[in-house]
Design a protein around this motif. Structure first.
Motif, PDB file in Angstrom:
ATOM      1  N   LEU A 160       0.838  -1.200   0.000  1.00 55.46           N
ATOM      2  CA  LEU A 160       0.000   0.000   0.000  1.00 55.46           C
ATOM      3  C   LEU A 160       0.872   1.248   0.000  1.00 55.46           C
ATOM      4  N   GLU A 161       1.996   1.184   0.667  1.00 54.54           N
ATOM      5  CA  GLU A 161       2.896   2.326   0.736  1.00 54.54           C
ATOM      6  C   GLU A 161       3.411   2.702  -0.651  1.00 54.54           C
ATOM      7  N   ARG A 162       3.817   1.708  -1.432  1.00 56.39           N
ATOM      8  CA  ARG A 162       4.320   1.983  -2.778  1.00 56.39           C
ATOM      9  C   ARG A 162       3.203   2.507  -3.678  1.00 56.39           C
ATOM     10  N   LEU A 163       2.007   1.962  -3.524  1.00 55.84           N
ATOM     11  CA  LEU A 163       0.862   2.430  -4.303  1.00 55.84           C
ATOM     12  C   LEU A 163       0.608   3.911  -4.039  1.00 55.84           C
ATOM     13  N   CYS A 164       0.633   4.307  -2.762  1.00 53.43           N
ATOM     14  CA  CYS A 164       0.408   5.713  -2.407  1.00 53.43           C
ATOM     15  C   CYS A 164       1.520   6.605  -2.961  1.00 53.43           C
ATOM     16  N   GLU A 165       2.742   6.109  -2.941  1.00 57.25           N
ATOM     17  CA  GLU A 165       3.858   6.893  -3.464  1.00 57.25           C
ATOM     18  C   GLU A 165       3.686   7.180  -4.952  1.00 57.25           C
ATOM     19  N   ILE A 166       3.270   6.181  -5.707  1.00 56.89           N
ATOM     20  CA  ILE A 166       3.096   6.367  -7.154  1.00 56.89           C
ATOM     21  C   ILE A 166       1.963   7.350  -7.435  1.00 56.89           C
ATOM     22  N   VAL A 167       0.842   7.193  -6.736  1.00 54.32           N
ATOM     23  CA  VAL A 167      -0.280   8.117  -6.932  1.00 54.32           C
ATOM     24  C   VAL A 167       0.145   9.539  -6.593  1.00 54.32           C
ATOM     25  N   MET A 168       0.874   9.683  -5.508  1.00 58.79           N
ATOM     26  CA  MET A 168       1.336  10.997  -5.070  1.00 58.79           C
ATOM     27  C   MET A 168       2.265  11.620  -6.126  1.00 58.79           C
ATOM     28  N   GLU A 169       3.173  10.837  -6.658  1.00 64.13           N
ATOM     29  CA  GLU A 169       4.099  11.342  -7.674  1.00 64.13           C
ATOM     30  C   GLU A 169       3.357  11.770  -8.934  1.00 64.13           C
ATOM     31  N   GLU A 170       2.363  10.987  -9.343  1.00 60.95           N
ATOM     32  CA  GLU A 170       1.624  11.309 -10.556  1.00 60.95           C
ATOM     33  C   GLU A 170       0.756  12.550 -10.367  1.00 60.95           C
ATOM     34  N   VAL A 171       0.137  12.697  -9.208  1.00 58.37           N
ATOM     35  CA  VAL A 171      -0.672  13.885  -8.936  1.00 58.37           C
ATOM     36  C   VAL A 171       0.223  15.116  -8.867  1.00 58.37           C
ATOM     37  N   PHE A 172       1.398  14.967  -8.279  1.00 63.97           N
ATOM     38  CA  PHE A 172       2.357  16.075  -8.192  1.00 63.97           C
ATOM     39  C   PHE A 172       2.720  16.578  -9.593  1.00 63.97           C
ATOM     40  N   GLU A 173       2.947  15.625 -10.508  1.00 64.41           N
ATOM     41  CA  GLU A 173       3.302  15.987 -11.881  1.00 64.41           C
ATOM     42  C   GLU A 173       2.095  16.514 -12.647  1.00 64.41           C
ATOM     43  N   LEU A 174       0.936  15.925 -12.402  1.00 64.43           N
ATOM     44  CA  LEU A 174      -0.269  16.267 -13.150  1.00 64.43           C
ATOM     45  C   LEU A 174      -0.783  17.660 -12.801  1.00 64.43           C
ATOM     46  N   THR A 175      -0.741  18.026 -11.525  1.00 66.89           N
ATOM     47  CA  THR A 175      -1.367  19.272 -11.067  1.00 66.89           C
ATOM     48  C   THR A 175      -0.385  20.412 -10.873  1.00 66.89           C
ATOM     49  N   GLY A 176       0.881  20.108 -10.560  1.00 64.82           N
ATOM     50  CA  GLY A 176       1.873  21.145 -10.390  1.00 64.82           C
ATOM     51  C   GLY A 176       1.824  21.888  -9.072  1.00 64.82           C
ATOM     52  N   TYR A 177       1.196  21.307  -8.040  1.00 60.81           N
ATOM     53  CA  TYR A 177       1.137  21.964  -6.728  1.00 60.81           C
ATOM     54  C   TYR A 177       2.471  21.793  -5.989  1.00 60.81           C
ATOM     55  N   ASP A 178       2.680  22.649  -4.984  1.00 58.82           N
ATOM     56  CA  ASP A 178       3.932  22.608  -4.214  1.00 58.82           C
ATOM     57  C   ASP A 178       4.016  21.388  -3.312  1.00 58.82           C
ATOM     58  N   ARG A 179       2.883  20.934  -2.820  1.00 56.28           N
ATOM     59  CA  ARG A 179       2.866  19.835  -1.844  1.00 56.28           C
ATOM     60  C   ARG A 179       1.704  18.895  -2.176  1.00 56.28           C
ATOM     61  N   VAL A 180       1.975  17.586  -2.148  1.00 60.23           N
ATOM     62  CA  VAL A 180       0.929  16.572  -2.319  1.00 60.23           C
ATOM     63  C   VAL A 180       1.024  15.610  -1.147  1.00 60.23           C
ATOM     64  N   MET A 181      -0.118  15.379  -0.478  1.00 64.99           N
ATOM     65  CA  MET A 181      -0.149  14.489   0.685  1.00 64.99           C
ATOM     66  C   MET A 181      -1.247  13.450   0.500  1.00 64.99           C
ATOM     67  N   VAL A 182      -0.995  12.256   0.995  1.00 62.31           N
ATOM     68  CA  VAL A 182      -2.020  11.219   1.070  1.00 62.31           C
ATOM     69  C   VAL A 182      -2.457  11.133   2.521  1.00 62.31           C
ATOM     70  N   TYR A 183      -3.696  11.561   2.790  1.00 66.70           N
ATOM     71  CA  TYR A 183      -4.268  11.435   4.131  1.00 66.70           C
ATOM     72  C   TYR A 183      -4.917  10.055   4.259  1.00 66.70           C
ATOM     73  N   LYS A 184      -4.781   9.480   5.413  1.00 70.03           N
ATOM     74  CA  LYS A 184      -5.426   8.192   5.699  1.00 70.03           C
ATOM     75  C   LYS A 184      -6.218   8.329   6.993  1.00 70.03           C
ATOM     76  N   PHE A 185      -7.494   7.940   6.962  1.00 68.96           N
ATOM     77  CA  PHE A 185      -8.330   7.982   8.160  1.00 68.96           C
ATOM     78  C   PHE A 185      -8.262   6.640   8.885  1.00 68.96           C
ATOM     79  N   HIS A 186      -8.090   6.703  10.189  1.00 66.45           N
ATOM     80  CA  HIS A 186      -8.056   5.490  11.003  1.00 66.45           C
ATOM     81  C   HIS A 186      -9.471   5.129  11.459  1.00 66.45           C
ATOM     82  N   GLU A 187      -9.596   3.961  12.088  1.00 65.93           N
ATOM     83  CA  GLU A 187     -10.921   3.472  12.442  1.00 65.93           C
ATOM     84  C   GLU A 187     -11.645   4.385  13.435  1.00 65.93           C
ATOM     85  N   GLU A 199       3.871  11.870   1.661  1.00 67.86           N
ATOM     86  CA  GLU A 199       3.960  13.280   1.283  1.00 67.86           C
ATOM     87  C   GLU A 199       5.070  13.472   0.263  1.00 67.86           C
ATOM     88  N   MET A 200       4.843  14.455  -0.643  1.00 66.17           N
ATOM     89  CA  MET A 200       5.858  14.857  -1.614  1.00 66.17           C
ATOM     90  C   MET A 200       5.792  16.376  -1.738  1.00 66.17           C
TER      91      MET A 200
END
Length: 1135
Positions: free
Chosen positions: A220-247, A256-257
């Motif tokens: 799951l960690e690698r999956l989140c990293e790839i999504v984060m990298e692609e969103v960073f490139e796609l949108t051009g924002y300064d910071r991209v974070m994957v938030y995860k909600f706990h139970e 984060e990137m």
């Protein structure tokens, strides 16, 4: 992190009810915080909300009113962001019911270069006909959109102002009483998107989606990293974070990137109330939320005051952010943001609880949950056009599908680990009269669930592991449980203080959370956890005492500080699967604890009488599957590891004109068309590596009467065969004849003009075909598709293919789930942009409620200039024979799963009665038995010990053939082994009139040896059982032996023992002997038994031979043991 009430009385408390209660409690806190912020403004003290979170709210009459007002304020807010404008209209009349303050200037401000045709300036107000503002083609597009139920599927709709000529994206959605339209200006630099977003957005996210789909599962960690990298490139924002909600609803910055120089937030945790429940609901509704400039002044919305209802604008893409959130952004120097929801299915197990006969529809409406968010921040204003935001939404859908897969995979891994630990703990319970092995040995109860310490209170004594309270404190907790939770079987809490334990303060932060399982009225198991904050690691946390933050400000550091305050005196919550594991161990222990009241019930726990019937059912299914393959109506062929054909059924022979005798022994590549050689070579290579390719198309040569028809086109699925060591020994190919379909496809491809003559041809060779134009509207639906789906051509034409024709429960053809919808979108869009799709699995529910399973291939349509004008979709439905094969394969897989579960159940259920037998044996030993009776009892004990060893050999994770077998060393008398082994076949032999003759001399029987007596007993018993079975009725089975000793120095005497078991009759079948020697892959139950016994014999430096003579046959078993002399025992004791 809101307080979690203790769960008592049951380990299966409703998760949904607990979640609902938590949401209600948190919403009350959200409403109170919101009221305080609105009242205090810039002087709002964030740190005071920590007290609010930890307080226990008493019911107040005004609370419900405050919450209602708060929710109405969120839902009915009348402010939007200024990067667009809003109009709400009455659908039948197009009359304006509400509009934003900037609508007039934005939509009608004329460009000097564009003549308006009128000197009068237009106006926008309540009652204005919106059609007067836009050009005729724009009005036509909007009117067409209103005719669709799922109007949002058409977003964005390109419109042009009649007065300025400027283009706008109209983003439309329905609410009660009206239609709400958001208008966003289209910049000249943007390529105007006139097609439906669902079809076109894939192009923007194609690279990211391809990368996600190519990622192997398991991280799951690698999956989140790839999504984060692609969103960073796609949108051009300064910071991209994957938030995860706990139970418990608190959040974590999971990944984060950032661009260089920004403060890191990865690892930061924040309280649940930082993202209010109302905001989470809105994220579920608007899955992509953009704030262009948190400092920009919001724009008011004016509504017709005569309306009997308030229009809700919470679904608007322009909705203004709450002032509290804007302040938070400003404090962290974030001016712009975009937030994307990651929505997954909730409570997967509920799908299994549907009553028989329930329709598919409830599964389509399965409850969703917000798994997390992908959040982008920028330190300067930033605008992302709607098509890009739509692409991000599509990307999040793909991401959510893969998150769900990772969650399911993680659940399976945890369950396997727990089951393995439970099995090992159960074995320990059977080895000792007192159940202390689960505490004193490895693994122990701390390995069952994640904890910092554990304890066992048994027979008024305490055993402790890891970090636990003192003995006196554990007794105090036990006394409190008995007094306060007398009716419960256990309790779990993340805070003993909140649970009401009086001594919680005295425990400090050493022990905060606890799970307890009461085994008997006096015996209890405990698991303990320390404070949750010790588990938290945030790289941005400040550890210098002099480096302090202003905790009153809305800022991530304040959130982290508040979170740490919330988890003070609180552990990580106990997860449902952990409590299920504890409950399962509790049930096992109840049968294993040797208290009189428990043991008295043990013998009654008998195995289910229906279990043998299940095994018979499995054998019947297997035989039926073999028969169906031989007579199948689809081609089936097989090869060995060299690629030579060793299987060729009748259907394959009919299609190719090559008989089985001619094909078998030839290499598969010899019978494949030259153009397909490389495809088949690659498929064979991957198969021999254990990788089973699906839906591979190649051509086979034909001869004889079939040669004139040309090559046979097959689409095959590879199925690998393995031996007992899991090595690949061959490959079976189940195929479908696609020759007729290929002819149609080739002809269709060649014709560029009038294709309708082919598509609508009633020939049975024409497959079901449907298609779309370049804008996503359904443009083709042939007769075969109408027959398959139950929907006529006129009923689906000009509907949106993705959403209206194929989609959720409101669509014509319902797809199974969100994943199926995403995969269909990806397949169609890959074809549009020229990427190959091959054949993919496709399932939907037709109009009659029937499940349709098929293969889908997509081809794009192009005009004479090579411009893409749409796509054609071809469904390859399985023939009746292939459907039969698939059903048999599914039945076989289900049977295997049932068999595995049955074996696991049998293994588990046998433990408890065995414990009762062991107890009965110990009780009998204490009575006044004579020597003969004691001898019979000892034989029973030996048989009982042998059964325990066999049960321990069984491992759910490994094939019994591959499981490592170990020998244990002990001193024994050979007579005891022979007597116990013979006792296991006396009843069977007597039933067939067979005499069991023990021809071993008395001196031989009293020989004391050193080795594994239980394994030797198992070997003799199994070979005796086979000998008895294959002896003729009224015959005899005789045991003889020879023994020789070698003196290896003064200490070791090596014994060469040879046991012969001779039986009358025709002898054991050759097939069974081949299985014993491992030369036959298809093992029967007897074959497995003999194979394992020979394996054990070889571990004893021996072997087994089978000799046939006239009227008699003999098993000759030779092994090596040590003589149990005084010097040998002394040496064994030293080693």
């Amino acid at each position: 992190m809101p307080s979690s009430p203790p769960v008592a009385a049951t380990f299966s408390a409703s998760k949904s009810k607990q979640s609902a209660a938590r949401v209600i409690q948190q919403t009350t806190v959200d409403a109170k915080n919101d009221a305080e912020f609105e009242e205090q403004g810039s002087s709002f003290d964030y740190s005071r909300t920590v007290v609010t979170r930890n307080a226990t709210f008493m019911p107040e009459p005004q609370n419900s009113e405050k919450v209602t007002a708060y929710l109405q304020h969120i839902q009915k807010g009348k402010l939007i962001q200024p990067f667009g404008c809003l109009i709400a209209i009455d659908e039948p009349t197009f009359k304006v019911l509400a509009y934003s303050e900037n609508a007039l200037d934005m939509l009608t401000m004329a460009n000097q270069a564009v003549p308006t045709g009128s000197s009068d300036r237009p106006s926008i107000g309540i009652g204005t006909d919106m059609r007067s503002i836009f050009t005729a083609p724009s009005v036509e597009a909007l009117q067409k959109a209103l005719g669709y139920t799922e109007v949002s599927l058409l977003n964005p709709i390109l419109v042009h102002s009649k007065y300025s000529g400027k283009p706008f994206y109209a983003i439309v959605h329905r609410v009660v009483g009206c239609l709400v339209l958001d208008f966003e200006p289209v910049k000249p630099s943007e390529l105007a998107m006139i097609a439906a977003g669902a079809l076109q957005s894939y192009k923007l996210a194609a690279k990211a989606i391809t990368r996600i789909q190519a990622l192997p599962g398991g991280s799951l960690e690698r999956l989140c990293e790839i999504v984060m990298e692609e969103v960073f490139e796609l949108t051009g924002y300064d910071r991209v974070m994957v938030y995860k909600f706990h139970e418990d609803d608190h959040g974590e910055v999971y990944k984060e990137m950032t661009r260089p120089g920004l403060e890191p937030y990865e690892g930061l945790h924040y309280p649940a109330t930082d993202i209010p429940q109302a905001a989470r609901f809105l994220f579920m509704k608007n899955k992509v939320r953009m704030i262009c400039d948190c400092r920009a002044k919001p724009v008011k919305i004016y509504q017709d005051e005569t309306l009997p209802f308030d229009i809700t604008f919470c679904g608007s893409t322009l909705r203004a952010a709450h002032s509290c959130h804007l302040k938070y952004m400003e404090n962290m120097n974030s001016i712009a943001s975009i937030t994307m929801a990651v929505v997954v299915n909730d409570d997967e197990d509920e799908e299994e609880k549907l009553e028989p006969g329930q329709s598919q529809q409830p599964r389509q409406q399965k409850r969703k949950k917000l798994w997390g968010l992908v959040v982008c921040h920028n330190e300067s204003p930033r605008f992302i056009p709607f098509p890009m935001r739509y692409a991000c939404q599509f990307l999040m859908q793909v991401f959510a599908v893969h998150v769900t897969k990772e969650m399911e995979s993680g659940t399976q891994i945890r369950e396997k680990k727990i089951l393995k630990t439970q099995t090992l703990l159960c074995d320990m319970l059977l080895r000792e009269p007192v159940p202390l092995g689960i505490i004193t040995q490895s693994p122990n109860i701390m390995d069952l669930v994640k904890c910092d310490g554990a304890a066992l209170l048994y027979d008024n004594k305490i055993w402790r592991l890891g970090l636990t309270p003192a003995d006196s404190e554990i007794r105090g907790i036990a006394h409190w449980l008995v007094g306060q939770h007398r009716e419960s079987t256990g309790l779990s809490t993340d805070s003993l203080l909140d649970a009401g334990y009086p001594g919680a303060q005295a425990l400090g932060d050493v022990v905060c959370g606890m799970a307890a399982a009461r085994v008997t009225s006096k015996d209890i198991l405990f698991w303990f956890r320390t404070q949750a904050w010790k588990e938290i690691r945030w790289g941005g946390a400040r550890h210098d005492p002099d480096d302090k933050d202003d905790g009153t400000k809305l800022h991530p550091r304040s959130s982290f500080k508040a979170f740490l305050q919330n988890v003070k005196m609180r552990s990580l919550p106990w997860k449902d699967y952990e409590m299920d594991a504890i409950h399962s161990l509790q049930l096992i222990l109840r049968g294993a604890f040797t208290h009189p009241q428990s043991v008295a019930r043990s013998p009654s726990s008998l195995p289910d009488a229906q279990k043998p019937e299940r095994i018979v059912e499995l054998v019947t299914v297997t035989n039926e599957m073999v028969r169906l393959i031989e007579t199948a109506n689809v081609p089936i062929l097989a090869v060995d590891v060299t690629g030579q054909i060793n299987g060729w059924n009748l259907k394959t022979a009919q299609l190719t004109g090559i008989s089985a005798n001619e094909a078998i022994g030839k290499h598969l590549l010899e019978l494949v068309e030259e153009a397909s050689v490389e495809v088949v070579r690659k498929m064979l290579y991957l198969a021999f590596q254990g990788k089973e390719e699906q839906n591979v198309q190649f051509e086979m040569r034909t001869q004889g009467t079939q040669s004139e028809a040309g090559p046979v086109v097959l689409v095959v699925n590879a199925c690998v065969s393995r031996d007992t060591n899991k090595n690949v020994v061959g490959v079976c190919f189940v195929a479908q004849d696609m020759t007729g379909h290929k002819m149609v496809m080739d002809k269709f491809t060649r014709i560029q003009g009038d294709y309708k003559a082919i598509v609508h041809n009633p020939s049975p060779f024409i497959p079901p075909i449907f298609g779309t134009d370049q804008f996503g509207w359904c443009s083709e639906w042939n007769a075969a598709m109408a027959k398959l789906s139950g929907w006529e051509r006129e009923q689906v034409m000009n509907k949106m293919l993705l959403g209206e024709v194929f989609g959720g429960h409101n669509a014509c053809c319902r797809l199974k789930n969100q994943e199926a919808s995403v995969n269909l979108s990806i397949t169609i869009n890959k074809a549009v942009i020229g990427q190959g799709t091959g054949k993919v699995q496709f399932e939907f529910v037709n109009r009659n409620g029937e499940d349709v399973e098929c293969l889908l291939s997509v081809s794009r349509k192009v005009d004479s200039d090579g411009v893409v004008t749409g796509v054609f979709c071809f469904l390859h439905t399985a023939s009746q024979g292939l459907q039969q094969e698939l059903q048999v394969q599914q039945l076989s897989e289900k049977s295997d799963k049932k068999k595995l579960k049955a074996l696991a159940h049998i293994q588990h259920e046998m433990r408890t009665p065995l414990s009762g037998i062991a107890y009965s044996q110990r009780m009998l030993e204490a009575t006044g038995l004579d020597e003969a009776q004691k001898e019979i009892l000892r034989t029973g004990v030996k048989c009982h010990q042998q059964l325990n060893r066999i049960l321990n050999d069984f491992n759910l994770e490994n094939n019994i053939m591959d499981s490592p077998l170990e020998l244990e060393m002990a001193e024994f008398v050979l007579q005891d082994v022979v007597t116990a082994a013979v006792s296991q076949v006396i009843v069977t032999g007597a039933g067939r009139g067979i005499r069991i003759i023990n021809s071993l001399p008395d001196v031989f029987l009293t020989e004391r040896l050193y080795g594994d007596n239980l394994r030797l007993q198992q070997i003799l018993a199994d070979f005796l059982a086979v000998s008895v079975k294959y002896s003729q009725c009224g015959g005899q089975v005789e045991i003889t032996s020879s023994l020789n000793k070698d003196f290896l120095g003064e200490c070791i005497h090596l014994v060469h023992l040879e046991l012969s078991i001779t039986h009358t009759g025709s002898g054991v079948p050759e097939e069974l002997l081949a299985q014993m020697f491992g030369s036959d892959d298809k093992l029967s139950e007897e074959g497995i038994s003999l194979f394992v016994c020979r394996k054990l014999v070889m571990l004893m430096n021996g072997d087994v031979h089978y000799l046939r003579r006239a009227g008699k046959s003999t098993f000759v078993i030779s092994i090596e043991l040590a003589s149990a002399t005084t010097s040998t025992k002394a040496l064994a004791a030293r080693t």
